[in-house]
Write a protein that holds these residues in place. Structure first.
Motif, short mmCIF file in Angstrom:
data_model
loop_
_atom_site.label_atom_id
_atom_site.label_comp_id
_atom_site.label_asym_id
_atom_site.label_seq_id
_atom_site.Cartn_x
_atom_site.Cartn_y
_atom_site.Cartn_z
N GLU A 1 0.77 -1.37 -0.09
CA GLU A 1 -0.10 -0.02 0.26
C GLU A 1 0.67 1.06 0.09
OE1 GLU A 1 -3.31 2.03 3.15
OE2 GLU A 1 -3.11 -0.13 3.02
N ALA A 2 1.90 1.36 0.92
CA ALA A 2 2.94 2.45 1.35
C ALA A 2 3.97 1.96 -0.51
CB ALA A 2 4.03 2.37 1.59
N LEU A 3 4.29 1.62 -1.19
CA LEU A 3 4.65 1.44 -2.25
C LEU A 3 3.60 2.10 -3.44
CD1 LEU A 3 6.56 -2.09 -2.38
CD2 LEU A 3 7.33 0.22 -1.85
N ALA A 4 2.71 1.45 -3.49
CA ALA A 4 1.54 2.41 -4.54
C ALA A 4 1.66 4.23 -4.12
CB ALA A 4 0.27 1.88 -4.50
N GLY A 5 1.79 4.26 -3.25
CA GLY A 5 1.48 5.76 -2.75
C GLY A 5 2.41 6.32 -3.40
N LEU A 6 3.91 5.82 -2.91
CA LEU A 6 5.19 5.92 -3.71
C LEU A 6 5.01 5.89 -5.18
CD1 LEU A 6 7.66 6.99 -1.92
CD2 LEU A 6 8.97 5.01 -3.07
N VAL A 7 4.84 5.49 -5.51
CA VAL A 7 4.76 5.07 -7.32
C VAL A 7 4.06 6.88 -7.52
CG1 VAL A 7 4.20 3.45 -9.26
CG2 VAL A 7 5.59 2.96 -7.05
N ARG A 8 2.94 6.64 -6.74
CA ARG A 8 1.67 7.67 -7.49
C ARG A 8 2.64 8.88 -7.68
NH1 ARG A 8 -2.25 4.36 -4.46
NH2 ARG A 8 -1.98 5.91 -3.00
N VAL A 9 3.13 9.62 -6.59
CA VAL A 9 3.96 10.73 -6.20
C VAL A 9 5.27 11.01 -7.86
CG1 VAL A 9 5.20 12.09 -5.11
CG2 VAL A 9 3.30 10.46 -3.44
N ARG A 10 6.06 9.44 -7.61
CA ARG A 10 6.59 9.84 -8.66
C ARG A 10 6.17 9.37 -9.85
NH1 ARG A 10 11.98 6.55 -6.34
NH2 ARG A 10 12.03 5.56 -8.35
N GLN B 1 5.88 15.90 -15.35
CA GLN B 1 5.69 16.87 -15.47
C GLN B 1 7.66 17.22 -15.88
OE1 GLN B 1 5.77 17.83 -10.68
NE2 GLN B 1 3.59 18.72 -11.41
N LEU B 2 8.81 15.78 -15.39
CA LEU B 2 9.68 16.25 -15.97
C LEU B 2 9.80 15.41 -17.71
CD1 LEU B 2 11.81 14.23 -13.72
CD2 LEU B 2 12.18 16.71 -13.65
N ALA B 3 8.80 14.65 -17.91
CA ALA B 3 9.04 15.11 -19.51
C ALA B 3 8.11 16.07 -20.19
CB ALA B 3 8.05 13.75 -19.63
N LEU B 4 7.40 16.95 -19.68
CA LEU B 4 7.19 18.04 -20.18
C LEU B 4 8.06 18.40 -20.64
CD1 LEU B 4 3.56 18.32 -18.86
CD2 LEU B 4 3.91 17.30 -21.23
N LEU B 5 9.01 18.84 -19.12
CA LEU B 5 10.05 20.21 -18.99
C LEU B 5 11.17 19.03 -20.41
CD1 LEU B 5 10.59 20.01 -15.86
CD2 LEU B 5 10.08 22.40 -17.14
N ILE B 6 11.59 18.09 -20.35
CA ILE B 6 12.35 17.26 -20.99
C ILE B 6 11.93 18.02 -23.18
CG2 ILE B 6 14.25 14.95 -22.01
CD1 ILE B 6 14.00 14.60 -18.74
#
Length: 285
Positions: free
Chosen positions: A134-143, A149-154
């Motif tokens: 459950e915690a990993l799923a939350g971490l993955v969502r944040v990442r 956002q990074l993809a748009l910048l690149i």
């Protein structure tokens, strides 16, 4: 990639919390912080983290506390505590003087004085690992949010680089023609009657030396690969690292073969954009 997530759940008489933090790292580096009595979940926890995350330094901390409703008195080993106090008294008698005093808390800190309740591994392990998921799923969502956002910048910087490459390619015939004319005028100044065959050979040689079409082709190819990499869902950080190295090499070659100031300026602008992407790529899994 920087991210934080936690998940909390009551399991039996305990309240467990997984706290996950991730920061930039070239490879996956997992640091687990577990109470000694719960080391039995370390192997499975590492496996589950590695199954979802491919890059970054990940700190996973398991925090636990007893539920207040079921909190019990401390299970003290009175026999051991008595033996400890008696031993201290005998040492004072042997020394013939009063030694440094110690408190009841010092006695409780002695290994074995507090009897820890046995941990039911078979009952707790599935719940702890499910809570980690459950915690990993939350971490993955944040990442993933940060990744978009990074993809748009690149992608924006790739678009700017394409414009620069197109501009250099458009001016390439003009630059080569100007260099040929400059060489012809220089030779004419040095010789009243230049050797036309030799002059033509030198022009061909210099045209090949100054021709940057191959570098421009490779830059465009790398840009296409970068754009493809940031659109896919698979881990792309290491591949993007490699592509930045290759693009920087082509930009350097473009600058070294430059025959005019505009091409040199274009090379510098490309290297600036590549470095900006390289910095962002460190955040990409």
């Amino acid at each position: 990639m920087t991210a934080f997530a936690l998940a909390e759940r009551e399991i039996g008489a305990w309240v467990f919390t997984w706290e996950l933090r991730s920061v930039n790292h070239r490879y996956l580096d997992t640091a687990l912080r577990l109470p000694d009595s719960f080391r039995f979940v370390e192997g499975d926890a590492r496996t589950r983290i590695a199954a979802l995350l491919k890059r970054g330094r990940v700190e996973a901390t398991l925090v636990l506390k007893r539920r207040e409703a079921q909190a019990e008195g401390l299970p003290v080993n009175l026999e051991l505590a008595g033996s400890l106090l008696a031993a201290a008294s005998r040492i004072e008698t042997l020394s013939g003087r009063e030694l440094a005093s110690f408190s009841a808390l010092d006695v409780l800190r002695w290994p074995g004085v507090l009897n820890e309740a046995e941990v039911d591994r078979e009952t707790l392990a599935p719940g702890l690992l499910d809570l980690l998921d459950e915690a990993l799923a939350g971490l993955v969502r944040v990442r993933e949010t940060e990744g978009r956002q990074l993809a748009l910048l690149i992608a924006s910087r790739c678009s700017q680089m394409r414009e620069i490459v197109a501009g250099v390619r458009l001016r390439l015939p003009e630059v080569l023609a100007a260099m040929r004319e400059k060489l012809r005028l220089r030779v004419t100044e040095l010789a009243a009657k230049p050797d036309e065959d030799r002059l033509e050979q030198e022009m061909v040689y210099l045209a090949q030396k100054w021709d940057v079409a191959e570098e421009l082709d490779r830059l465009e190819s790398h840009l296409t690969e970068v754009e493809r990499a940031i659109e896919q869902r698979d881990a792309a950080g290491r591949r993007l690292d490699f592509l930045m190295q290759e693009m920087n090499r082509e930009a350097n070659t473009l600058g070294s073969k430059s025959a005019d100031t505009e091409t040199t300026r274009a090379s510098v602008e490309l290297k600036v954009l590549i470095e900006q992407i390289r910095e962002q790529v460190q955040n990409v899994e």
